[in-house]
Design a protein around this motif. Structure first.
Motif, PDB file in Angstrom:
ATOM      1  N   LYS A  20       1.037  -1.240   0.081  1.00 53.34           N
ATOM      2  CA  LYS A  20      -0.302   0.016  -0.120  1.00 53.34           C
ATOM      3  C   LYS A  20       0.822   1.515  -0.308  1.00 53.34           C
ATOM      4  O   LYS A  20       1.549   1.355   1.099  1.00 53.34           O
ATOM      5  N   VAL A  21       1.286   1.836  -0.796  1.00 50.15           N
ATOM      6  CA  VAL A  21       1.659   3.028  -1.382  1.00 50.15           C
ATOM      7  C   VAL A  21       1.145   4.376  -1.806  1.00 50.15           C
ATOM      8  O   VAL A  21      -0.027   4.567  -2.219  1.00 50.15           O
ATOM      9  N   SER A  22       0.915   5.045  -0.345  1.00 48.98           N
ATOM     10  CA  SER A  22       0.804   6.195  -0.629  1.00 48.98           C
ATOM     11  C   SER A  22       0.733   7.265  -2.275  1.00 48.98           C
ATOM     12  O   SER A  22       1.814   7.547  -2.471  1.00 48.98           O
ATOM     13  N   ARG A  23      -0.358   7.825  -2.602  1.00 45.76           N
ATOM     14  CA  ARG A  23      -0.208   8.440  -3.471  1.00 45.76           C
ATOM     15  C   ARG A  23       0.531   9.987  -3.126  1.00 45.76           C
ATOM     16  O   ARG A  23       1.080  10.270  -3.955  1.00 45.76           O
ATOM     17  N   ARG A  24       1.177  10.671  -2.344  1.00 45.90           N
ATOM     18  CA  ARG A  24       1.646  11.602  -1.917  1.00 45.90           C
ATOM     19  C   ARG A  24       3.070  11.487  -1.803  1.00 45.90           C
ATOM     20  O   ARG A  24       3.955  12.072  -1.022  1.00 45.90           O
ATOM     21  N   ALA A  25       3.192   9.779  -1.256  1.00 45.02           N
ATOM     22  CA  ALA A  25       4.703   9.776  -1.366  1.00 45.02           C
ATOM     23  C   ALA A  25       5.966   9.613  -2.087  1.00 45.02           C
ATOM     24  O   ALA A  25       5.433   9.650  -3.814  1.00 45.02           O
ATOM     25  N   THR A  26       6.862   9.974  -2.459  1.00 42.27           N
ATOM     26  CA  THR A  26       7.984  10.264  -3.433  1.00 42.27           C
ATOM     27  C   THR A  26       8.520   8.818  -3.772  1.00 42.27           C
ATOM     28  O   THR A  26       9.367   8.926  -3.034  1.00 42.27           O
ATOM     29  N   ILE A  27       8.036   8.415  -4.940  1.00 40.28           N
ATOM     30  CA  ILE A  27       9.066   6.894  -5.646  1.00 40.28           C
ATOM     31  C   ILE A  27       9.998   6.925  -6.423  1.00 40.28           C
ATOM     32  O   ILE A  27       9.177   7.323  -7.319  1.00 40.28           O
ATOM     33  N   ALA A  28      11.345   7.099  -6.531  1.00 45.51           N
ATOM     34  CA  ALA A  28      11.803   7.780  -7.298  1.00 45.51           C
ATOM     35  C   ALA A  28      12.577   6.698  -8.198  1.00 45.51           C
ATOM     36  O   ALA A  28      13.077   5.704  -7.263  1.00 45.51           O
ATOM     37  N   GLY A  29      12.144   6.011  -9.608  1.00 43.89           N
ATOM     38  CA  GLY A  29      13.469   5.269 -10.404  1.00 43.89           C
ATOM     39  C   GLY A  29      12.366   4.419  -9.489  1.00 43.89           C
ATOM     40  O   GLY A  29      12.956   3.196  -8.737  1.00 43.89           O
ATOM     41  N   PRO A  30      11.144   3.921  -9.871  1.00 42.90           N
ATOM     42  CA  PRO A  30      11.064   3.164  -9.367  1.00 42.90           C
ATOM     43  C   PRO A  30      11.219   1.175  -9.599  1.00 42.90           C
ATOM     44  O   PRO A  30      11.190   0.361  -8.946  1.00 42.90           O
ATOM     45  N   GLN A  31      11.800   1.061 -11.005  1.00 37.07           N
ATOM     46  CA  GLN A  31      12.260   0.141 -11.872  1.00 37.07           C
ATOM     47  C   GLN A  31      13.786  -0.214 -10.243  1.00 37.07           C
ATOM     48  O   GLN A  31      13.904  -1.125 -10.737  1.00 37.07           O
ATOM     49  N   ASN A  32      13.601   0.454  -9.822  1.00 34.28           N
ATOM     50  CA  ASN A  32      15.166  -0.064  -9.164  1.00 34.28           C
ATOM     51  C   ASN A  32      15.142  -0.364  -7.350  1.00 34.28           C
ATOM     52  O   ASN A  32      15.864  -0.021  -6.820  1.00 34.28           O
ATOM     53  N   ILE A  33      13.906  -0.369  -7.034  1.00 35.15           N
ATOM     54  CA  ILE A  33      13.026  -0.376  -5.952  1.00 35.15           C
ATOM     55  C   ILE A  33      12.175  -1.714  -5.464  1.00 35.15           C
ATOM     56  O   ILE A  33      11.303  -2.194  -6.874  1.00 35.15           O
ATOM     57  N   ILE A  34      12.546  -2.352  -5.015  1.00 34.27           N
ATOM     58  CA  ILE A  34      11.803  -3.953  -4.673  1.00 34.27           C
ATOM     59  C   ILE A  34      10.815  -3.506  -3.514  1.00 34.27           C
ATOM     60  O   ILE A  34      11.581  -3.414  -1.940  1.00 34.27           O
ATOM     61  N   LEU A  35       9.815  -4.177  -2.780  1.00 37.18           N
ATOM     62  CA  LEU A  35       8.389  -4.080  -1.952  1.00 37.18           C
ATOM     63  C   LEU A  35       8.641  -5.604  -1.898  1.00 37.18           C
ATOM     64  O   LEU A  35       7.904  -6.071  -2.433  1.00 37.18           O
ATOM     65  N   GLY A  36       9.186  -6.366  -1.315  1.00 38.12           N
ATOM     66  CA  GLY A  36       8.414  -7.669  -0.418  1.00 38.12           C
ATOM     67  C   GLY A  36       7.007  -7.716  -0.870  1.00 38.12           C
ATOM     68  O   GLY A  36       6.757  -8.908  -0.319  1.00 38.12           O
ATOM     69  N   GLY A  37       5.868  -6.919  -0.186  1.00 41.31           N
ATOM     70  CA  GLY A  37       4.849  -7.204  -0.268  1.00 41.31           C
ATOM     71  C   GLY A  37       4.642  -7.394   0.931  1.00 41.31           C
ATOM     72  O   GLY A  37       4.731  -7.214   1.888  1.00 41.31           O
ATOM     73  N   LYS A  38       2.923  -6.358   0.525  1.00 41.11           N
ATOM     74  CA  LYS A  38       2.274  -6.090   2.116  1.00 41.11           C
ATOM     75  C   LYS A  38       3.222  -5.016   3.200  1.00 41.11           C
ATOM     76  O   LYS A  38       3.146  -5.342   4.328  1.00 41.11           O
ATOM     77  N   THR A  39       3.838  -3.922   2.228  1.00 38.43           N
ATOM     78  CA  THR A  39       4.553  -3.102   2.382  1.00 38.43           C
ATOM     79  C   THR A  39       4.623  -1.822   2.721  1.00 38.43           C
ATOM     80  O   THR A  39       2.968  -1.784   2.165  1.00 38.43           O
ATOM     81  N   ILE A  40       3.659  -0.939   3.690  1.00 36.20           N
ATOM     82  CA  ILE A  40       3.497  -0.087   3.468  1.00 36.20           C
ATOM     83  C   ILE A  40       4.163   1.438   3.584  1.00 36.20           C
ATOM     84  O   ILE A  40       4.674   1.972   4.179  1.00 36.20           O
TER      85      ILE A  40
END
Length: 191
Positions: A20-40
Motif C-alpha cells: 500500500k503506497v501513498s499517492r503522496r509518497a515520492t517513489i523516484a526510480g521505481p524500477q530500482n525499488i523492490i517491495l516484498g509484499g504487504k509493505t506500507i
C-alpha cells in the motif's frame, strides 16, 4: 485488537502483492525499488531509487522485505562514497518486519529482520542494523555503525543502551502484521 487505521481509496495505491503506497509518497526510480509484499509506504515518504552508479546497467536497488512500514515523511536513499575518484551509490537491503518511524532519514547499507526504528532518527551511511534491534526516537546513528542483534540504541550520537529480550522477534512480527491488518480502506470508500 486495536481500532482500524482507515485510509481513503484515492490516497493509496494497492499492488497485487498487498503493498500500500501513498499517492503522496515520492517513489523516484521505481524500477530500482523492490517491495516484498504487504509493505506500507506512508504519505510524504521519499524513496530514492533513482540514485545510481555511473554508467548504464548499474542500477542501485533498494529492497524492502515483507510487512515493512515506512512512516510519514521518511527519506530512504542509498549510501554513497567516493572510491578511487569515482562517486558511487551502493544497494540498500531491508529485511522483513521493519518499522521506520515518521520523519526518519535512512542511508543504511543493511537493515535486518524484525527491526524497529523510531521517529525523527538519522541512520548514517553504510550503517548495518542486525536482526531484532531497536533504535529509540530522536537517535542519530553515525555512519558505518554496526548495531548488534537484540540491542537497543539511543541518543545523539547513538550508543548501546540495553539488551532486548529474546521474544523481540515475535513481538515485532506481531506488531507489523497487526498494523498491516488494521490499515484498512475506509468502509464508506469501498466501490
Amino acid at each position: 485488537m486495536d481500532d482500524p487505521i482507515y485510509y481513503a481509496k484515492n490516497e493509496y495505491i494497492e499492488t497485487d502483492t498487498g503493498n500500500k503506497v501513498s499517492r503522496r509518497a515520492t517513489i523516484a526510480g521505481p524500477q530500482n525499488i523492490i517491495l516484498g509484499g504487504k509493505t506500507i509506504i506512508a504519505s510524504g515518504a521519499i524513496i530514492r531509487g533513482d540514485l545510481r552508479r555511473t554508467g548504464p546497467g548499474h542500477a542501485v536497488v533498494i529492497s524492502l522485505g515483507r510487512y515493512c512500514l515506512v512512516g510519514e515523511g521518511c527519506v530512504m536513499r542509498p549510501p554513497y562514497k567516493t572510491y578511487r575518484g569515482n562517486f558511487n551509490y551502493y544497494p540498500m537491503k531491508i529485511g522483513d518486519h521493519v518499522h521506520v518511524g515518521a520523519n526518519t532519514i535512512v542511508e543504511a547499507a543493511q537493515i535486518g529482520n524484525h527491526v524497529e526504528i523510531g521517529k525523527n532518527c538519522v541512520i548514517g551511511k553504510f550503517t548495518i542494523i542486525k536482526d531484532c534491534a531497536r533504535i529509540a526516537d530522536n537517535t542519530v546513528v553515525p555512519p558505518n555503525t554496526v548495531i548488534p542483534a537484540l540491542s537497543l540504541f539511543g541518543g545523539s550520537p547513538g550508543r548501546f543502551l540495553d539488551d532486548l529480550p529474546e521474544s523481540t522477534q515475535e513481538i515485532v512480527e506481531a506488531m507489523t502484521k497487526q498494523y498491516y491488518t488494521r490499515f484498512q480502506l475506509h468502509p464508506n470508500d469501498r466501490s
